[in-house]
Motif scaffolding. Sequence first.
Motif, short mmCIF file in Angstrom:
data_model
loop_
_atom_site.label_atom_id
_atom_site.label_comp_id
_atom_site.label_asym_id
_atom_site.label_seq_id
_atom_site.Cartn_x
_atom_site.Cartn_y
_atom_site.Cartn_z
N SER A 152 -6.05 6.21 1.39
CA SER A 152 -5.90 5.27 0.29
C SER A 152 -6.81 5.59 -0.89
O SER A 152 -7.80 6.32 -0.78
CB SER A 152 -6.21 3.85 0.78
N THR A 154 -9.04 3.23 -3.25
CA THR A 154 -9.52 1.86 -3.18
C THR A 154 -10.51 1.58 -4.30
O THR A 154 -11.46 2.34 -4.50
CB THR A 154 -10.19 1.58 -1.82
N ASN A 156 -13.19 -1.19 -5.44
CA ASN A 156 -13.93 -2.24 -4.75
C ASN A 156 -14.77 -3.10 -5.67
O ASN A 156 -15.00 -2.76 -6.84
CB ASN A 156 -14.87 -1.61 -3.70
N GLN A 173 -1.65 4.43 -0.27
CA GLN A 173 -1.77 3.05 -0.72
C GLN A 173 -2.86 2.95 -1.78
O GLN A 173 -3.94 3.51 -1.62
CB GLN A 173 -2.11 2.15 0.46
N ILE A 175 -5.29 0.32 -3.41
CA ILE A 175 -5.81 -1.00 -3.05
C ILE A 175 -6.77 -1.47 -4.13
O ILE A 175 -7.70 -0.75 -4.49
CB ILE A 175 -6.54 -0.97 -1.70
N ASP A 177 -9.43 -4.21 -4.67
CA ASP A 177 -10.29 -5.29 -4.21
C ASP A 177 -11.26 -5.71 -5.31
O ASP A 177 -12.02 -6.66 -5.15
CB ASP A 177 -11.11 -4.83 -2.99
N ASP A 190 2.39 2.37 -1.73
CA ASP A 190 2.24 0.92 -1.78
C ASP A 190 1.10 0.58 -2.72
O ASP A 190 0.16 1.37 -2.90
CB ASP A 190 1.90 0.33 -0.40
N THR A 192 -1.57 -2.69 -3.14
CA THR A 192 -2.06 -3.95 -2.59
C THR A 192 -3.13 -4.52 -3.51
O THR A 192 -4.07 -3.81 -3.88
CB THR A 192 -2.66 -3.75 -1.19
N ASN A 194 -5.83 -7.64 -3.77
CA ASN A 194 -6.49 -8.68 -3.00
C ASN A 194 -7.35 -9.58 -3.88
O ASN A 194 -7.76 -9.20 -4.98
CB ASN A 194 -7.38 -8.05 -1.93
#
Length: 214
Positions: A152, A154, A156, A173, A175, A177, A190, A192, A194
Motif C-alpha cells: 500500500s 499510506t 498517516n 491500495q 490509504i 489516514d 483501491d 480507502t 479513514n
Amino acid sequence: LFNGGTIDANSIESVYAVTGSATYTKALPKTTAAVVDPCSTVTGCAYLTANPPTPGTCYGIQAINAPTTLNPNTYCNTTFNGSGTVTFNPGFYYFSGGFNVNGSVSLAGTGVTLYNAGGTFNFGNGTETLVAPTTGNDANVVIFQPSSDTNSLTFNGTAAAVLTGLVYAPASQVILDGTSTTLTDVVAKDITINASGTMTFPSSSSSSTSGLSE
C-alpha cells in the motif's frame, strides 16, 4: 471504502459499490463502466512499464535523518527520521523495500519520480510536496509502483500531501489516514479514506481505481 472523511471531486464514478460513508462536497458517487488504464497515454508511465529500471548499488545509509538533501540513487529499506525536511534534488529515485517516514519529517522535491520496486510507501506526520518531471523518460510520473508490488501507499497522522503528477500503483491500495491529500492523477486498485481525512482532486485531474474513478 470510506470510513468517514471528505471527497472533494467534480465527479465520482464507481464500477462497484462504494462502501462506507463520507462527506461529498461536489458530487455523489454514480455507477460507470470500467475505466481504461491511462498508463499508455502518459509518457513516463508507458516508458517505465516497458523498460523496468535496474537497481544500482544501495545507498549506504538506510536511516536518513532530516533535515538533509538527497540525490537520485538506489535506496533500500529506507527510514526517514528526525524533524525538518528531506529535499529531493531533481531526478529518478529507485526504492527497494519501500520507505517509512517517522515523526514530523517532510518530503519535498520538484522534477522527481519515486519508483517503488517493492515494499510500502508509508508517509508520516510531516507534509509531502512532490512534483513530477515535465520532460524525460519519466515525465509526468511522481510515484510509480509496478503491478508486481501490491503493497500500500499510506498517508498517516497529520500529513498534508500535495502530489503533482501521476501516482501509479495499479495493484495497490492507497490509504488516507491523515488530514488531507491532493492528487493530480492516481491509478490504484483501491482507495480507502479513514477518519476525518480529505482527498482532493483538482478540477483538471482524474483518478482511476478498480472501484472508483473521479
